[in-house]
Design a protein around this motif. Structure first.
Motif, short mmCIF file in Angstrom:
data_model
loop_
_atom_site.label_atom_id
_atom_site.label_comp_id
_atom_site.label_asym_id
_atom_site.label_seq_id
_atom_site.Cartn_x
_atom_site.Cartn_y
_atom_site.Cartn_z
N LEU A 136 -7.08 21.95 48.20
CA LEU A 136 -7.81 22.19 49.43
C LEU A 136 -9.27 22.47 49.10
N GLN B 161 -11.28 24.36 54.05
CA GLN B 161 -9.84 24.41 54.33
C GLN B 161 -9.23 25.70 53.81
N GLU C 151 -2.11 15.10 57.46
CA GLU C 151 -2.72 16.38 57.83
C GLU C 151 -1.68 17.30 58.46
N ARG D 116 0.36 18.70 55.71
CA ARG D 116 -0.39 19.73 54.97
C ARG D 116 -0.33 21.06 55.71
N LEU E 232 -3.48 27.84 47.10
CA LEU E 232 -4.19 26.92 47.98
C LEU E 232 -5.09 25.98 47.17
#
Length: 255
Positions: A215, A219, A109, A112, A210
């Motif tokens: 995602l 998100q 995470e 990311r 994205l």
């Protein structure tokens, strides 16, 4: 099997700074600050942990043999994470499957989010959007022309990955601000034709990037909000969220 060095390599100072920045200066496990200021002196309160152990003992090799590895090189940045001393000690002793999986998830995470931040500077937005932002930032609470609930498209464009509270926020933003923002973009086009089309295209391009990263919709909403806030003169998260809501209604996002 991951490469292990029986002689533990101490991370360089620069690596420590990178990993400290990656977690935003707080322990990703317990959220304790990783630096303390006392008068004019800063004291380091963190350690660099190897997610997959640097020199795994026999039982650790067996324990983790089927688990995901973030790097084949245990000293690679991908296998390192900044933790407070207490969390580092708990993570290492004893090492458990649940603890290992949690740390892998935390690191992924963090990677990311770090990747999204790096992308802010590769994707620009036309400076003219700042005029719309300034208008929203100066909003005093006066009555606006409301868009009818029937005209709001988020229900038809959203899927199960869009958090219910986020969806409610988007619908509220669209209802009260869509018409006003649309008119602001029309004013920009009168002064300089195709300005709105340029901005819409930039938003759409970043949205697709994205989406390409797999995602989900919640998100994506968060990532677009952060991007607009950090790539423009916007100093207010709520204003950025209103703009993202506008672009969802305007078919640039989630379409």
């Amino acid at each position: 099997m991951a490469k292990s060095d029986p002689t533990r390599k101490k991370p360089t100072e620069n690596m420590g700074l990178v990993l400290f920045d990656e977690v935003g200066g707080i322990c990703p496990k317990c959220t304790k600050p990783l630096m303390r200021k006392s008068k004019s002196k800063m004291t380091k309160l963190f350690e660099i942990a190897h997610i997959y152990p640097n020199s795994p003992r026999t039982h650790e090799v067996e324990l983790l043999k089927s688990e995901e590895r973030l790097s084949e090189n245990v000293d690679d940045e991908s296998n390192l994470i900044a933790l407070c001393r207490d969390c580092h000690k708990i993570f290492d002793n004893p090492r458990t499957i649940d603890g290992y999986r949690e740390m892998v998830s935390l690191k992924k995470e963090l990677q990311r989010l770090s990747g999204l931040k790096k992308g802010w500077f590769d994707n620009s937005i036309d400076y003219e959007i700042n005029k719309v932002i300034a208008s929203l930032a100066s909003f005093t609470g006066e009555a606006l022309e409301e868009l009818s609930l029937e005209a709001i498209t988020v229900d038809s464009k959203s899927d199960e990955t869009l958090n219910g509270l986020v969806k409610l926020k988007i619908k509220s933003n669209v209802r009260y601000f869509y018409s006003d923002i649309k008119s602001k973009f029309a004013e920009l086009d009168k002064a300089e034709p195709y300005t709105s089309d340029t901005i819409y295209s930039q938003i759409k391009t970043y949205y697709l990037k994205l989406k390409k990263k797999n995602l989900d919709q919640t998100q994506i909403f968060s990532a677009l909000t952060d991007w607009i806030k950090n790539s423009t003169d916007c100093e207010n998260t709520e204003v950025s969220e209103i703009l993202v809501s506008f672009f969802i209604q305007n078919c640039e996002v989630y379409s």
